[in-house]
Design a protein around this motif. Structure first.
Motif, PDB file in Angstrom:
ATOM      1  N   PRO A 203       0.907  -1.064   0.068  1.00 41.13           N
ATOM      2  CA  PRO A 203       0.091  -0.340   0.005  1.00 41.13           C
ATOM      3  C   PRO A 203       0.773   0.997  -0.121  1.00 41.13           C
ATOM      4  O   PRO A 203       0.299   2.163  -0.669  1.00 41.13           O
ATOM      5  N   ALA A 204       2.333   1.396   0.169  1.00 42.79           N
ATOM      6  CA  ALA A 204       2.995   2.235   0.558  1.00 42.79           C
ATOM      7  C   ALA A 204       3.536   2.853  -0.431  1.00 42.79           C
ATOM      8  O   ALA A 204       3.095   4.187  -1.072  1.00 42.79           O
ATOM      9  N   MET A 205       3.801   1.897  -1.684  1.00 43.42           N
ATOM     10  CA  MET A 205       3.863   1.812  -2.874  1.00 43.42           C
ATOM     11  C   MET A 205       2.584   2.717  -3.809  1.00 43.42           C
ATOM     12  O   MET A 205       3.407   3.892  -4.557  1.00 43.42           O
ATOM     13  N   ILE A 206       1.787   2.067  -3.789  1.00 43.44           N
ATOM     14  CA  ILE A 206       0.618   2.643  -4.398  1.00 43.44           C
ATOM     15  C   ILE A 206      -0.292   3.842  -3.804  1.00 43.44           C
ATOM     16  O   ILE A 206      -0.142   4.464  -4.741  1.00 43.44           O
ATOM     17  N   LEU A 207      -0.022   4.559  -2.632  1.00 38.95           N
ATOM     18  CA  LEU A 207       0.712   5.667  -2.700  1.00 38.95           C
ATOM     19  C   LEU A 207       1.271   6.679  -2.970  1.00 38.95           C
ATOM     20  O   LEU A 207       0.745   7.854  -3.252  1.00 38.95           O
ATOM     21  N   LEU A 208       2.467   6.127  -3.411  1.00 42.36           N
ATOM     22  CA  LEU A 208       3.325   7.702  -3.445  1.00 42.36           C
ATOM     23  C   LEU A 208       3.373   7.418  -4.772  1.00 42.36           C
ATOM     24  O   LEU A 208       2.987   8.235  -5.270  1.00 42.36           O
ATOM     25  N   ALA A 209       3.102   6.227  -5.589  1.00 42.63           N
ATOM     26  CA  ALA A 209       2.486   6.520  -7.318  1.00 42.63           C
ATOM     27  C   ALA A 209       1.289   7.258  -7.026  1.00 42.63           C
ATOM     28  O   ALA A 209       1.341   7.827  -8.303  1.00 42.63           O
ATOM     29  N   ALA A 210       0.561   7.223  -6.396  1.00 41.49           N
ATOM     30  CA  ALA A 210      -1.374   7.995  -6.325  1.00 41.49           C
ATOM     31  C   ALA A 210      -0.842   9.064  -6.596  1.00 41.49           C
ATOM     32  O   ALA A 210      -1.577  10.415  -6.863  1.00 41.49           O
ATOM     33  N   ALA A 211       0.149  10.020  -5.646  1.00 43.06           N
ATOM     34  CA  ALA A 211       0.457  10.967  -5.437  1.00 43.06           C
ATOM     35  C   ALA A 211       1.056  11.462  -6.715  1.00 43.06           C
ATOM     36  O   ALA A 211       0.920  12.924  -6.879  1.00 43.06           O
ATOM     37  N   TYR A 212       1.781  11.359  -7.626  1.00 46.18           N
ATOM     38  CA  TYR A 212       2.105  11.876  -8.936  1.00 46.18           C
ATOM     39  C   TYR A 212       0.919  11.549 -10.188  1.00 46.18           C
ATOM     40  O   TYR A 212       1.610  12.019 -10.886  1.00 46.18           O
ATOM     41  N   LEU A 213      -0.464  10.759  -9.465  1.00 42.87           N
ATOM     42  CA  LEU A 213      -1.103  10.770 -10.732  1.00 42.87           C
ATOM     43  C   LEU A 213      -2.108  11.325 -10.844  1.00 42.87           C
ATOM     44  O   LEU A 213      -2.514  12.247  -9.535  1.00 42.87           O
ATOM     45  N   PRO A 214      -2.874  11.501 -12.072  1.00 37.98           N
ATOM     46  CA  PRO A 214      -4.520  12.442 -11.595  1.00 37.98           C
ATOM     47  C   PRO A 214      -4.793  11.787 -10.627  1.00 37.98           C
ATOM     48  O   PRO A 214      -4.676  10.741 -10.337  1.00 37.98           O
ATOM     49  N   THR A 215      -5.982  13.074  -9.994  1.00 43.24           N
ATOM     50  CA  THR A 215      -6.624  11.998  -9.364  1.00 43.24           C
ATOM     51  C   THR A 215      -7.591  11.080  -9.545  1.00 43.24           C
ATOM     52  O   THR A 215      -8.435  12.047 -10.246  1.00 43.24           O
ATOM     53  N   GLY A 216      -7.536  10.491  -8.497  1.00 44.19           N
ATOM     54  CA  GLY A 216      -8.287   9.240  -8.422  1.00 44.19           C
ATOM     55  C   GLY A 216      -9.305   8.853  -7.219  1.00 44.19           C
ATOM     56  O   GLY A 216      -9.228  10.053  -5.915  1.00 44.19           O
ATOM     57  N   ARG A 217     -10.221   8.176  -6.694  1.00 44.31           N
ATOM     58  CA  ARG A 217     -10.768   7.573  -5.953  1.00 44.31           C
ATOM     59  C   ARG A 217      -9.664   7.884  -4.298  1.00 44.31           C
ATOM     60  O   ARG A 217      -9.866   7.985  -2.783  1.00 44.31           O
ATOM     61  N   ILE A 218      -8.291   7.215  -4.350  1.00 47.49           N
ATOM     62  CA  ILE A 218      -7.184   7.024  -3.875  1.00 47.49           C
ATOM     63  C   ILE A 218      -6.783   8.321  -2.788  1.00 47.49           C
ATOM     64  O   ILE A 218      -6.834   8.435  -2.259  1.00 47.49           O
ATOM     65  N   LYS A 219      -6.480   9.606  -4.273  1.00 51.84           N
ATOM     66  CA  LYS A 219      -5.788  10.192  -3.782  1.00 51.84           C
ATOM     67  C   LYS A 219      -7.008  11.363  -2.707  1.00 51.84           C
ATOM     68  O   LYS A 219      -6.485  11.739  -2.113  1.00 51.84           O
ATOM     69  N   LYS A 220      -7.757  11.421  -3.307  1.00 52.44           N
ATOM     70  CA  LYS A 220      -9.373  11.891  -2.997  1.00 52.44           C
ATOM     71  C   LYS A 220      -9.294  11.576  -1.741  1.00 52.44           C
ATOM     72  O   LYS A 220     -10.159  12.642  -0.576  1.00 52.44           O
ATOM     73  N   ALA A 221      -9.447  10.553  -1.441  1.00 54.20           N
ATOM     74  CA  ALA A 221      -9.713   9.823   0.026  1.00 54.20           C
ATOM     75  C   ALA A 221      -8.268   9.713   1.085  1.00 54.20           C
ATOM     76  O   ALA A 221      -8.802  10.603   2.778  1.00 54.20           O
ATOM     77  N   VAL A 222      -7.453   9.777   0.936  1.00 49.23           N
ATOM     78  CA  VAL A 222      -5.935   9.946   1.669  1.00 49.23           C
ATOM     79  C   VAL A 222      -5.197  11.280   1.675  1.00 49.23           C
ATOM     80  O   VAL A 222      -5.220  11.861   2.591  1.00 49.23           O
ATOM     81  N   LYS A 223      -5.865  12.013   0.936  1.00 44.49           N
ATOM     82  CA  LYS A 223      -5.814  13.776   0.403  1.00 44.49           C
ATOM     83  C   LYS A 223      -4.677  13.369   0.198  1.00 44.49           C
ATOM     84  O   LYS A 223      -3.802  15.108  -0.290  1.00 44.49           O
ATOM     85  N   HIS A 224      -3.025  13.536   1.141  1.00 46.13           N
ATOM     86  CA  HIS A 224      -2.075  14.048   1.010  1.00 46.13           C
ATOM     87  C   HIS A 224      -1.279  12.628   0.775  1.00 46.13           C
ATOM     88  O   HIS A 224      -0.333  11.370   1.701  1.00 46.13           O
ATOM     89  N   PRO A 225      -0.918  11.494  -0.001  1.00 45.54           N
ATOM     90  CA  PRO A 225      -1.044  10.325  -0.227  1.00 45.54           C
ATOM     91  C   PRO A 225       0.448   9.935   0.098  1.00 45.54           C
ATOM     92  O   PRO A 225       0.892   9.084   0.263  1.00 45.54           O
ATOM     93  N   MET A 226       1.288  11.067  -0.532  1.00 44.13           N
ATOM     94  CA  MET A 226       3.047  11.051  -0.592  1.00 44.13           C
ATOM     95  C   MET A 226       3.019  10.769   1.362  1.00 44.13           C
ATOM     96  O   MET A 226       3.991  10.248   1.838  1.00 44.13           O
ATOM     97  N   LEU A 227       2.632  11.572   2.045  1.00 46.49           N
ATOM     98  CA  LEU A 227       2.984  11.890   3.256  1.00 46.49           C
ATOM     99  C   LEU A 227       2.707  10.392   3.991  1.00 46.49           C
ATOM    100  O   LEU A 227       3.151   9.334   4.750  1.00 46.49           O
TER     101      LEU A 227
END
Length: 193
Positions: free
Chosen positions: A83-107
């Motif tokens: 999940p850490a790697m998925i969140l890291l990737a989400a931080a640099y991609l267009p906003t999906g449900r993951i980024k929207k739910a986590v808000k700051h996926p890189m952190l």
């Protein structure tokens, strides 16, 4: 150990300065210097600190052992890294449900990565390195919230491409690091022995 500690101070000093710098008109150093020069200087200082941390971490081996985690925690660390790697990737991609739910996926990725590695590694150099990243992740999340940065807004459009890309890229990176890169880059196998 000296280079590791200096690297931690330089790297996180730059990051904490950026997190807490004034953003008020006329006081924001980024605005006064200009985006390019500020980011260039910030990147240079961060790269120096990161390089010192990496070199100092390796040079500190063998380090004193502060605690000996059970093997099960190494397996938990492996589970947390996906999940850490998925969140890291989400931080640099267009906003999906993951980024929207986590808000700051890189952190979130940094905190999960650091916590997992603290659970699996009890050497002094590991505790200093991963503990610093975890502390920074917590402090920066507080700073982000205090600034009112809520990540993607509630009305931000959601793209399935962001989520699909995050899962595919994150899982792919996880597999490559797990099976191949970790021993090359860090001198240690990722899979518990």
């Amino acid at each position: 150990m000296t280079y590791l500690i200096l690297g931690i101070i330089i790297f996180f000093g730059a990051h904490l300065f950026s997190a807490f710098r004034s953003r008020a008109p006329g006081k924001d150093l980024k605005a006064r210097l200009g985006y390019g020069p500020f980011m260039g200087l910030y990147s240079l200082v961060s790269a120096v600190g990161l390089g010192m941390m990496i070199w100092g971490f390796g040079a500190a081996r063998p380090a004193p052992i502060l605690y000996s985690p059970p093997t099960g925690l190494a397996h938990l660390n492996l589970a947390l890294m996906l999940p850490a790697m998925i969140l890291l990737a989400a931080a640099y991609l267009p906003t999906g449900r993951i980024k929207k739910a986590v808000k700051h996926p890189m952190l979130a990725a940094v905190k999960i990565w650091a916590l997992g590695h603290l659970l699996a590694n009890g050497e002094l150099n590991s505790v200093l390195l991963f503990g610093s990243f975890l502390a920074y992740g917590v402090i920066d999340r507080i700073a982000v919230k205090k600034r009112g940065d809520i990540g993607p807004g509630p009305d931000a459009p959601v793209s399935a491409i962001g989520d699909i890309g995050a899962v595919v890229i994150g899982a792919g990176a996880y597999a490559v690091i797990l099976l191949w890169l970790h021993p090359i880059l860090f001198g240690m196998p990722a899979l518990p022995q």
